[in-house]
Design a protein around this motif. Sequence first.
Motif, PDB file in Angstrom:
ATOM      1  N   GLY A  54      -6.218-103.959  23.953  1.00  8.74           N
ATOM      2  CA  GLY A  54      -5.480-103.278  22.894  1.00  8.74           C
ATOM      3  C   GLY A  54      -5.378-101.777  23.060  1.00  8.74           C
ATOM      4  O   GLY A  54      -4.743-101.107  22.244  1.00  8.74           O
ATOM      5  N   THR A  55      -5.996-101.223  24.125  1.00 13.83           N
ATOM      6  CA  THR A  55      -5.972 -99.771  24.345  1.00 13.83           C
ATOM      7  C   THR A  55      -5.512 -99.462  25.763  1.00 13.83           C
ATOM      8  O   THR A  55      -5.530-100.319  26.644  1.00 13.83           O
ATOM      9  CB  THR A  55      -7.361 -99.153  24.133  1.00 13.83           C
ATOM     10  OG1 THR A  55      -8.207 -99.483  25.247  1.00 13.83           O
ATOM     11  CG2 THR A  55      -8.003 -99.631  22.856  1.00 13.83           C
ATOM     12  N   GLY A  56      -5.148 -98.206  25.986  1.00 14.74           N
ATOM     13  CA  GLY A  56      -4.840 -97.727  27.331  1.00 14.74           C
ATOM     14  C   GLY A  56      -3.805 -98.566  28.038  1.00 14.74           C
ATOM     15  O   GLY A  56      -2.663 -98.681  27.582  1.00 14.74           O
ATOM     16  N   GLU A  57      -4.197 -99.189  29.140  1.00 12.00           N
ATOM     17  CA  GLU A  57      -3.309-100.056  29.903  1.00 12.00           C
ATOM     18  C   GLU A  57      -3.779-101.507  29.844  1.00 12.00           C
ATOM     19  O   GLU A  57      -3.459-102.298  30.723  1.00 12.00           O
ATOM     20  CB  GLU A  57      -3.231 -99.567  31.354  1.00 12.00           C
ATOM     21  CG  GLU A  57      -2.633 -98.172  31.497  1.00 12.00           C
ATOM     22  CD  GLU A  57      -2.561 -97.717  32.946  1.00 12.00           C
ATOM     23  OE1 GLU A  57      -2.544 -98.580  33.850  1.00 12.00           O
ATOM     24  OE2 GLU A  57      -2.530 -96.490  33.182  1.00 12.00           O
ATOM     25  N   SER A  58      -4.537-101.852  28.802  1.00 11.70           N
ATOM     26  CA  SER A  58      -4.992-103.234  28.604  1.00 11.70           C
ATOM     27  C   SER A  58      -4.234-103.840  27.420  1.00 11.70           C
ATOM     28  O   SER A  58      -4.765-103.990  26.315  1.00 11.70           O
ATOM     29  CB  SER A  58      -6.503-103.276  28.355  1.00 11.70           C
ATOM     30  OG  SER A  58      -7.227-102.812  29.475  1.00 11.70           O
ATOM     31  N   SER A 111      -4.740 -95.892  20.249  1.00  3.62           N
ATOM     32  CA  SER A 111      -3.890 -97.068  20.027  1.00  3.62           C
ATOM     33  C   SER A 111      -4.079 -97.498  18.575  1.00  3.62           C
ATOM     34  O   SER A 111      -5.057 -98.158  18.228  1.00  3.62           O
ATOM     35  CB  SER A 111      -4.276 -98.199  20.983  1.00  3.62           C
ATOM     36  OG  SER A 111      -3.953 -97.876  22.314  1.00  3.62           O
ATOM     37  N   ILE A 112      -3.141 -97.064  17.735  1.00  4.36           N
ATOM     38  CA  ILE A 112      -3.301 -97.237  16.293  1.00  4.36           C
ATOM     39  C   ILE A 112      -3.401 -98.710  15.902  1.00  4.36           C
ATOM     40  O   ILE A 112      -4.171 -99.086  15.026  1.00  4.36           O
ATOM     41  CB  ILE A 112      -2.136 -96.559  15.552  1.00  4.36           C
ATOM     42  CG1 ILE A 112      -2.211 -95.040  15.719  1.00  4.36           C
ATOM     43  CG2 ILE A 112      -2.153 -96.920  14.071  1.00  4.36           C
ATOM     44  CD1 ILE A 112      -3.439 -94.409  15.098  1.00  4.36           C
ATOM     45  N   GLY A 113      -2.610 -99.574  16.547  1.00 10.83           N
ATOM     46  CA  GLY A 113      -2.658-100.986  16.204  1.00 10.83           C
ATOM     47  C   GLY A 113      -4.019-101.596  16.446  1.00 10.83           C
ATOM     48  O   GLY A 113      -4.507-102.414  15.660  1.00 10.83           O
ATOM     49  N   MET A 114      -4.670-101.196  17.534  1.00 12.04           N
ATOM     50  CA  MET A 114      -6.016-101.695  17.812  1.00 12.04           C
ATOM     51  C   MET A 114      -6.997-101.143  16.786  1.00 12.04           C
ATOM     52  O   MET A 114      -7.883-101.853  16.295  1.00 12.04           O
ATOM     53  CB  MET A 114      -6.425-101.310  19.230  1.00 12.04           C
ATOM     54  CG  MET A 114      -7.809-101.809  19.633  1.00 12.04           C
ATOM     55  SD  MET A 114      -9.090-100.631  19.156  1.00 12.04           S
ATOM     56  CE  MET A 114     -10.449-101.188  20.169  1.00 12.04           C
ATOM     57  N   GLY A 131      -9.913 -97.327  19.397  1.00 10.24           N
ATOM     58  CA  GLY A 131      -8.555 -97.216  19.906  1.00 10.24           C
ATOM     59  C   GLY A 131      -8.402 -96.291  21.083  1.00 10.24           C
ATOM     60  O   GLY A 131      -7.319 -96.199  21.664  1.00 10.24           O
ATOM     61  N   GLU A 132      -9.478 -95.598  21.477  1.00  5.82           N
ATOM     62  CA  GLU A 132      -9.383 -94.700  22.623  1.00  5.82           C
ATOM     63  C   GLU A 132      -9.509 -95.503  23.913  1.00  5.82           C
ATOM     64  O   GLU A 132     -10.279 -96.458  24.000  1.00  5.82           O
ATOM     65  CB  GLU A 132     -10.480 -93.645  22.568  1.00  5.82           C
ATOM     66  CG  GLU A 132     -10.368 -92.604  23.665  1.00  5.82           C
ATOM     67  CD  GLU A 132     -11.430 -91.529  23.557  1.00  5.82           C
ATOM     68  OE1 GLU A 132     -11.133 -90.376  23.893  1.00  5.82           O
ATOM     69  OE2 GLU A 132     -12.555 -91.846  23.141  1.00  5.82           O
ATOM     70  N   ALA A 133      -8.777 -95.094  24.927  1.00  4.44           N
ATOM     71  CA  ALA A 133      -8.843 -95.735  26.238  1.00  4.44           C
ATOM     72  C   ALA A 133      -9.967 -95.119  27.042  1.00  4.44           C
ATOM     73  O   ALA A 133      -9.991 -93.906  27.275  1.00  4.44           O
ATOM     74  CB  ALA A 133      -7.518 -95.584  26.971  1.00  4.44           C
ATOM     75  N   ALA A 134     -10.905 -95.946  27.503  1.00  5.69           N
ATOM     76  CA  ALA A 134     -12.047 -95.431  28.257  1.00  5.69           C
ATOM     77  C   ALA A 134     -11.605 -94.728  29.528  1.00  5.69           C
ATOM     78  O   ALA A 134     -12.194 -93.712  29.925  1.00  5.69           O
ATOM     79  CB  ALA A 134     -13.007 -96.570  28.579  1.00  5.69           C
ATOM     80  N   THR A 135     -10.564 -95.239  30.185  1.00  2.41           N
ATOM     81  CA  THR A 135     -10.156 -94.641  31.463  1.00  2.41           C
ATOM     82  C   THR A 135      -9.585 -93.239  31.291  1.00  2.41           C
ATOM     83  O   THR A 135      -9.497 -92.487  32.266  1.00  2.41           O
ATOM     84  CB  THR A 135      -9.127 -95.526  32.183  1.00  2.41           C
ATOM     85  OG1 THR A 135      -7.951 -95.665  31.376  1.00  2.41           O
ATOM     86  CG2 THR A 135      -9.713 -96.907  32.476  1.00  2.41           C
ATOM     87  N   ASP A 136      -9.196 -92.849  30.065  1.00  3.74           N
ATOM     88  CA  ASP A 136      -8.724 -91.481  29.849  1.00  3.74           C
ATOM     89  C   ASP A 136      -9.822 -90.462  30.144  1.00  3.74           C
ATOM     90  O   ASP A 136      -9.526 -89.304  30.475  1.00  3.74           O
ATOM     91  CB  ASP A 136      -8.247 -91.300  28.404  1.00  3.74           C
ATOM     92  CG  ASP A 136      -6.886 -91.927  28.154  1.00  3.74           C
ATOM     93  OD1 ASP A 136      -6.231 -92.342  29.133  1.00  3.74           O
ATOM     94  OD2 ASP A 136      -6.487 -92.024  26.977  1.00  3.74           O
ATOM     95  N   LEU A 137     -11.087 -90.884  30.003  1.00  2.47           N
ATOM     96  CA  LEU A 137     -12.184 -89.952  30.233  1.00  2.47           C
ATOM     97  C   LEU A 137     -12.343 -89.594  31.704  1.00  2.47           C
ATOM     98  O   LEU A 137     -12.967 -88.583  32.027  1.00  2.47           O
ATOM     99  CB  LEU A 137     -13.497 -90.546  29.712  1.00  2.47           C
ATOM    100  CG  LEU A 137     -13.611 -90.733  28.205  1.00  2.47           C
ATOM    101  CD1 LEU A 137     -14.977 -91.279  27.844  1.00  2.47           C
ATOM    102  CD2 LEU A 137     -13.360 -89.422  27.471  1.00  2.47           C
ATOM    103  N   VAL A 138     -11.795 -90.398  32.593  1.00  2.00           N
ATOM    104  CA  VAL A 138     -11.940 -90.118  34.022  1.00  2.00           C
ATOM    105  C   VAL A 138     -11.279 -88.798  34.370  1.00  2.00           C
ATOM    106  O   VAL A 138     -11.761 -88.043  35.219  1.00  2.00           O
ATOM    107  CB  VAL A 138     -11.341 -91.272  34.853  1.00  2.00           C
ATOM    108  CG1 VAL A 138     -11.402 -90.958  36.341  1.00  2.00           C
ATOM    109  CG2 VAL A 138     -12.069 -92.579  34.561  1.00  2.00           C
ATOM    110  N   GLU A 139     -10.180 -88.474  33.706  1.00  2.00           N
ATOM    111  CA  GLU A 139      -9.436 -87.255  34.010  1.00  2.00           C
ATOM    112  C   GLU A 139     -10.143 -86.000  33.503  1.00  2.00           C
ATOM    113  O   GLU A 139      -9.822 -84.901  33.931  1.00  2.00           O
ATOM    114  CB  GLU A 139      -8.037 -87.349  33.411  1.00  2.00           C
ATOM    115  CG  GLU A 139      -7.219 -88.511  33.967  1.00  2.00           C
ATOM    116  CD  GLU A 139      -5.845 -88.595  33.338  1.00  2.00           C
ATOM    117  OE1 GLU A 139      -5.489 -87.669  32.585  1.00  2.00           O
ATOM    118  OE2 GLU A 139      -5.141 -89.580  33.593  1.00  2.00           O
TER     119      GLU A 139
END
Length: 499
Positions: free
Chosen positions: A124-128, A346-349, A94-102
């Motif tokens: 199902g995560t982040g902005e996807s 993203s809890i649903g994912m 459920g974690e968004a991979a792009t969050d790691l960029v920051e």
Amino acid sequence: MALTAFFFTATACDSTQSVSPPPDPTAQLSLRPCSAERLNPGSTSGRAECGKLSVAENPEAPEGRHIELNIVRLPAIASSPKPDSLFILTGGPGEAATDLVERLPPLFRDANRQRDLVFVDQRGTGESNPLDCAPKEPMDYSLSAQESQAMQDSLLRGCLAGYDADLRFYTTPYAMDDINRVREALDYDHINLWGGSYGTRAALVYMRRHPDTVRSAVLDSLAPIGIQLPHHALVDADTALRNLFGLCEQDAACQQRFGDLESTTRQLVADLDDRPRRVSVEHPLTQERIQLNVSGQWLASLIRLALYQRDLGPILPLAIESAAAGDFRPFVLLLTLAEDLSESISIGMQITILCAEDVTRPAPEHNLERASILQLDMLDGMRATCEFWPRGELPEDYFEPVYSDAPVLLLSGELDPVTPPRWADYAGRTLPNSRHIRVPGAHHVSSNTGCLNDLIIEFIDAPSAANLDTECVQAIEPFPPFVSRAGPAMSKRDGDNHD
């Protein structure tokens, strides 16, 4: 970096989503420079590229609903970069991979010198097309376990009704086919994979479905398909906790102060489950007064959470002693960590993956040699949620071990409560070109610990795990346990003064 690895929590929900009309399915991926506020200052500023790739939600119905995959690429720094990029597969699930960029960790910065880094928010995560279920109100910690479960299920049903998605198509195989489409769109013939926690399962599934495209893989904290969370959660958490208590037994000051921590913890959890306590405390961040329903399960879940991180495990002996004396403030501090983790997932994912791939599988048999310490029950509540949650579709052979002859480096921490070394051993049986490095002082996800960063870069540059000199790993020792609020080092100097 917050790699959560099957962190499951109840949240209130806000299912309001803004979903644009289906994009043109013939559109190509076009990456453009990202806005400065999204970048990690000093390491990626001015270099990151962002874009969207339209994919069919159901690949067998290409004219149906489409979703957009959110992508960030960090081009290699070198003027003549390597042609094989590194794709980052994160945890949760459920974690968004792009969050790691920051908050780009050192490992990825070093890899980025020679190779492009590619971050794709899994569907199902982040902005996807995220399957979020964000809290509207602060968590009510005064509820009983039964009340919390009822509230969670009610809220999750509301989130489920608000999703513009067919959750049957949000399992790992569909997501890994998305990764391959991104690879094709970016024109990479071969790629390297780094996966952490659930990301290791994602990487293994990718390796099965697209074997000819994989140059190498680094899998940190193995969560293979056979792990079947939460069926194994109790055994694995107990094992990590016993290993931690064993470190205390080897430390004279710790052993003298805390005695038999295993018995103390088992009795404390059992007593609190029989007679939960109502406690009024200040929230560590808001300073507002909150009411806690302190049960054994509440305490056990926070002990397990603390074991995830190398800097939190050593405080557990002191925190358990305090709780046994009626002072739960050290564990209240961990609530902020739990809240941060829930906000990043993203809890649903996550529920979609767990219900399809873990929870509803037949329960394994456990021959427990000793009584459980934590007596943790993660199964009943998750089963209740999975009863009404849509079941994702999976290939018939999905639960077979993944075979791959690609070079693979497997990493695991001896103190990991969720993906201990036995799961790397399990996965390695069908990975003939793999090597498993057990890290004595590591907990969950250890790629940036000690010399492992350098070993991983060396492996990716020349992917042959057999040639790695791993002697330096033995120098990665566990952090010593705290025997006072002053910490381990000062406590040793203070001798018997433990105030």
